[in-house]
Design a protein around this motif. Structure first.
Motif, PDB file in Angstrom:
ATOM      1  N   UNK A 112     -59.571  68.181  79.583  1.00  0.00           N
ATOM      2  CA  UNK A 112     -59.200  67.811  80.949  1.00  0.00           C
ATOM      3  C   UNK A 112     -57.939  68.533  81.416  1.00  0.00           C
ATOM      4  N   UNK A 113     -57.140  69.005  80.448  1.00  0.00           N
ATOM      5  CA  UNK A 113     -55.915  69.744  80.783  1.00  0.00           C
ATOM      6  C   UNK A 113     -56.132  71.252  80.704  1.00  0.00           C
ATOM      7  N   UNK A 114     -57.338  71.665  80.301  1.00  0.00           N
ATOM      8  CA  UNK A 114     -57.638  73.085  80.173  1.00  0.00           C
ATOM      9  C   UNK A 114     -57.015  73.718  78.943  1.00  0.00           C
ATOM     10  N   UNK A 115     -56.706  72.910  77.924  1.00  0.00           N
ATOM     11  CA  UNK A 115     -56.060  73.410  76.709  1.00  0.00           C
ATOM     12  C   UNK A 115     -57.053  73.342  75.557  1.00  0.00           C
ATOM     13  N   UNK A 116     -57.258  74.469  74.878  1.00  0.00           N
ATOM     14  CA  UNK A 116     -58.230  74.522  73.785  1.00  0.00           C
ATOM     15  C   UNK A 116     -57.620  75.154  72.545  1.00  0.00           C
ATOM     16  N   UNK A 117     -58.209  74.820  71.404  1.00  0.00           N
ATOM     17  CA  UNK A 117     -57.853  75.411  70.115  1.00  0.00           C
ATOM     18  C   UNK A 117     -56.370  75.257  69.785  1.00  0.00           C
ATOM     19  N   UNK A 118     -55.834  74.065  70.027  1.00  0.00           N
ATOM     20  CA  UNK A 118     -54.426  73.798  69.782  1.00  0.00           C
ATOM     21  C   UNK A 118     -54.204  73.382  68.340  1.00  0.00           C
ATOM     22  N   UNK A 124     -35.980  61.779  65.090  1.00  0.00           N
ATOM     23  CA  UNK A 124     -34.761  61.276  64.448  1.00  0.00           C
ATOM     24  C   UNK A 124     -34.677  59.752  64.487  1.00  0.00           C
ATOM     25  N   UNK A 125     -35.697  59.108  65.057  1.00  0.00           N
ATOM     26  CA  UNK A 125     -35.705  57.653  65.134  1.00  0.00           C
ATOM     27  C   UNK A 125     -34.949  57.080  66.317  1.00  0.00           C
ATOM     28  N   UNK A 126     -34.523  57.940  67.229  1.00  0.00           N
ATOM     29  CA  UNK A 126     -33.761  57.506  68.395  1.00  0.00           C
ATOM     30  C   UNK A 126     -34.721  57.274  69.558  1.00  0.00           C
ATOM     31  N   UNK A 127     -34.681  56.069  70.173  1.00  0.00           N
ATOM     32  CA  UNK A 127     -35.579  55.808  71.307  1.00  0.00           C
ATOM     33  C   UNK A 127     -35.232  56.673  72.515  1.00  0.00           C
ATOM     34  N   UNK A 128     -36.262  57.178  73.175  1.00  0.00           N
ATOM     35  CA  UNK A 128     -36.089  57.913  74.423  1.00  0.00           C
ATOM     36  C   UNK A 128     -37.255  57.564  75.343  1.00  0.00           C
ATOM     37  N   UNK A 129     -36.985  57.545  76.633  1.00  0.00           N
ATOM     38  CA  UNK A 129     -38.030  57.238  77.596  1.00  0.00           C
ATOM     39  C   UNK A 129     -38.791  58.515  77.904  1.00  0.00           C
ATOM     40  N   UNK A 130     -40.126  58.450  77.728  1.00  0.00           N
ATOM     41  CA  UNK A 130     -40.977  59.612  77.975  1.00  0.00           C
ATOM     42  C   UNK A 130     -42.060  59.282  78.985  1.00  0.00           C
ATOM     43  N   UNK A 131     -42.493  60.311  79.674  1.00  0.00           N
ATOM     44  CA  UNK A 131     -43.665  60.206  80.534  1.00  0.00           C
ATOM     45  C   UNK A 131     -44.888  60.225  79.621  1.00  0.00           C
ATOM     46  N   UNK A 132     -45.837  59.348  79.905  1.00  0.00           N
ATOM     47  CA  UNK A 132     -47.072  59.282  79.132  1.00  0.00           C
ATOM     48  C   UNK A 132     -48.237  59.564  80.074  1.00  0.00           C
ATOM     49  N   UNK A 133     -49.127  60.444  79.630  1.00  0.00           N
ATOM     50  CA  UNK A 133     -50.335  60.760  80.388  1.00  0.00           C
ATOM     51  C   UNK A 133     -51.550  60.308  79.578  1.00  0.00           C
ATOM     52  N   UNK A 134     -52.658  60.153  80.247  1.00  0.00           N
ATOM     53  CA  UNK A 134     -53.915  59.809  79.569  1.00  0.00           C
ATOM     54  C   UNK A 134     -54.888  60.953  79.802  1.00  0.00           C
ATOM     55  N   UNK A 135     -55.506  61.414  78.717  1.00  0.00           N
ATOM     56  CA  UNK A 135     -56.439  62.535  78.812  1.00  0.00           C
ATOM     57  C   UNK A 135     -57.502  62.374  77.737  1.00  0.00           C
ATOM     58  N   UNK A 136     -58.305  63.395  77.537  1.00  0.00           N
ATOM     59  CA  UNK A 136     -59.346  63.370  76.502  1.00  0.00           C
ATOM     60  C   UNK A 136     -58.957  64.329  75.388  1.00  0.00           C
ATOM     61  N   UNK A 149     -49.644  72.676  83.865  1.00  0.00           N
ATOM     62  CA  UNK A 149     -50.531  71.519  83.843  1.00  0.00           C
ATOM     63  C   UNK A 149     -50.040  70.509  84.879  1.00  0.00           C
ATOM     64  N   UNK A 150     -50.973  69.912  85.596  1.00  0.00           N
ATOM     65  CA  UNK A 150     -50.677  68.798  86.503  1.00  0.00           C
ATOM     66  C   UNK A 150     -51.657  67.681  86.206  1.00  0.00           C
ATOM     67  N   UNK A 151     -51.148  66.451  86.145  1.00  0.00           N
ATOM     68  CA  UNK A 151     -52.020  65.299  85.903  1.00  0.00           C
ATOM     69  C   UNK A 151     -51.297  64.019  86.315  1.00  0.00           C
ATOM     70  N   UNK A 152     -52.070  62.944  86.489  1.00  0.00           N
ATOM     71  CA  UNK A 152     -51.447  61.663  86.844  1.00  0.00           C
ATOM     72  C   UNK A 152     -50.593  61.129  85.697  1.00  0.00           C
ATOM     73  N   UNK A 153     -49.549  60.398  86.048  1.00  0.00           N
ATOM     74  CA  UNK A 153     -48.708  59.719  85.061  1.00  0.00           C
ATOM     75  C   UNK A 153     -49.319  58.355  84.776  1.00  0.00           C
ATOM     76  N   UNK A 154     -49.510  58.031  83.523  1.00  0.00           N
ATOM     77  CA  UNK A 154     -49.991  56.706  83.142  1.00  0.00           C
ATOM     78  C   UNK A 154     -48.843  55.704  83.196  1.00  0.00           C
TER      79      UNK A 154
END
Length: 151
Positions: free
Chosen positions: A14-20, A78-90, A64-69
């Protein structure tokens, strides 16, 4: 039951990324994708994200462009919490395709620019063999690339 190695080639169609090249990391709860130049914006009243990703050092960035979940607190390596953007894809591994959540983070200094965490594997009859890699990835000869040992 699909048996995978600790490293596999995967697709995010869905993101157009292959063979990663991805690390199958049961020690990580959340899956992560390398992203730089992360910019959020609205499209039709919904939050979206635009970012660049690169998987080979000599390759060009892919836009890449996609909706934010959601935005989620995730512990970094390192075990340190950080706020991240999460996306949903296949995610596709071998011939299997299913939905996963990916956190976006800068991973250019990491060996693997994508981590597939245990939440993405749960309920999909996946068994990880930590002593093998690329069990689902055909080589140019058509056979899986098994870890070689010196004799």
């Amino acid at each position: 039951m699909l048996v995978v190695g600790w490293q596999e080639r995967v697709d995010l169609p869905l993101l157009g990324l292959t063979n990663l090249k991805a690390k199958i990391d049961t020690g990580a709860r959340t899956s992560a994708l390398h992203a730089t130049e992360i910019v959020t914006f609205e499209r039709d009243g919904m939050p979206w994200v635009h970012f660049h990703t690169r998987f080979d050092d000599d390759a060009r960035d892919t836009d890449v462009e996609c909706p934010i979940l959601e935005r989620r607190d995730v512990k970094n390596t390192s075990g340190i919490p950080e706020t991240r953007i999460v996306i949903r894809t296949k995610l596709r591994i071998a011939s299997r395709l299913w939905r996963i959540d990916l956190s976006l983070t800068e991973r250019s200094e990491m060996k693997f620019r994508m981590i597939v965490g245990r939440t993405a594997l749960r309920r999909h009859s996946i068994l990880v063999n930590p002593s093998k890699r690329n069990l689902t990835t055909p080589t140019s000869a058509g056979a899986p690339d098994r870890k070689r040992t010196a004799t």
